[in-house]
Design an enzyme around this catalytic site. Structure first.
Site, PDB file in Angstrom:
ATOM      1  N   SER A 164      44.287  41.003  31.469  1.00  0.00           N
ATOM      2  CA  SER A 164      43.154  41.764  31.973  1.00  0.00           C
ATOM      3  C   SER A 164      43.604  42.731  33.049  1.00  0.00           C
ATOM      4  CB  SER A 164      42.095  40.817  32.557  1.00  0.00           C
ATOM      5  OG  SER A 164      41.054  41.519  33.210  1.00  0.00           O
ATOM      6  N   TYR A 177      38.927  33.663  37.182  1.00  0.00           N
ATOM      7  CA  TYR A 177      39.325  34.521  36.065  1.00  0.00           C
ATOM      8  C   TYR A 177      40.555  35.343  36.441  1.00  0.00           C
ATOM      9  CZ  TYR A 177      38.894  38.213  32.515  1.00  0.00           C
ATOM     10  OH  TYR A 177      39.125  39.104  31.499  1.00  0.00           O
TER      11      TYR A 177
END
Length: 285
Positions: A164, A177
């Site tokens: 990400s 995350y």
């Protein structure tokens, strides 16, 4: 945020021998690729593009109805769906067995499955942090562990881990995350070093904001008006992202395809950002 044909990995080994199935020619002709989180969003886009490029695809997910529907749409000679909770080692073993039983080999892996939760770091329950770690980080580890030996046995191939934008920088309210995606990049680099001699290239894709169910603004606030919530999100992207919008799953899929075929034969161990310029910096005006 999420998350080739012929000789591959620079080893001179043939990673594209056809054993039946697939869609004929294409950049992935004759290869079998296991894709996690493939029932919708980025994973579905990757599965459809890979099939169009000649691959046989094994779609792993826990969304059984949606995953089975995608596989059925692609056709039984090209695709098979398997229930795969990426945090469970036994599910990985079953997925590998299904892939080999249906298509005879595995030449590639896309670790796409992931989850996210918005929360202040100091208010994040330990159980929530561990849940995200199990899926996003441990799931990638288990995938590499289960599938890399099969790719080696097939003569070499590729692994693409979906990290990400948040794996390259910090992002407030996404502590668990962000930590997990930083870990995915670390795992990618270690795997690239250890697996290069086995003919396996390993890279990470780092998407910014992507228009998928995981980033649907109504998930964050189910009471919000859907149209207003999406317009608010679009306005935020126009402000933050130089290209002025969220990415599309198909755009991420094209980068994953590039890293999974001969076009990227001299690339391994790299986190590659695809974020519309978001990580480039900020503007003063």
């Amino acid at each position: 945020m999420s998350s080739g044909t012929g000789t591959d990995a620079g080893t001179g080994t043939d990673a594209g021998t056809d054993t039946g199935g697939g869609a004929g020619g294409g950049k992935l002709a004759g290869r079998t690729v296991l894709i996690t989180g493939a029932a919708r969003g980025q994973g579905e886009a990757e599965a459809r593009l890979f099939a169009a490029e000649g691959a046989r695809v094994v779609l792993g997910d826990i969304l059984d109805e949606q995953g089975a529907a995608v596989a059925a749409d692609l056709g039984e000679k090209t695709a098979v769906y398997v229930r795969l909770d990426v945090s469970r080692e036994e599910d990985w073993a079953a997925a590998v067995a299904t892939a080999k039983d249906r298509f005879g080999r595995i030449d590639g892996l896309v670790n796409n499955a992931g989850v996210s939760r918005f929360n202040r770091l100091v208010r994040t329950p330990a159980a929530e942090f561990q849940e995200i770690t199990q899926v996003n980080q441990v799931g990638v580890f288990l995938g590499i562990k289960a599938v890399a030996p099969e790719i080696e046995a097939a003569g070499g191939g590729t692994i693409v881990n979906i990290a990400s934008y948040a794996g390259m920088t910090g992002m407030a309210y996404l502590g668990a995350y962000t930590a997990s995606k930083h870990a995915v990049i670390g795992l990618t680099r270690v795997a690239a070093l250890e697996l290069a001699a086995k003919g396996i290239r390993v890279n990470a894709v780092c998407p910014g904001a992507v228009d998928t169910p995981m980033t649907d603004p109504t998930v964050l606030n189910p009471r919000a008006d859907p149209e207003e919530a999406r317009e608010s999100a679009a306005a935020l992207y126009r402000k933050l992202v130089p290209l002025g919008r969220a990415g599309r799953p198909e755009e991420i899929a094209r980068l994953v395809l590039f890293l999974s075929c001969e076009d990227s034969s001299y690339i391994t161990g790299q986190p590659i950002v695809i974020d519309g310029g978001w990580l480039a910096g900020v503007t003063a005006v």
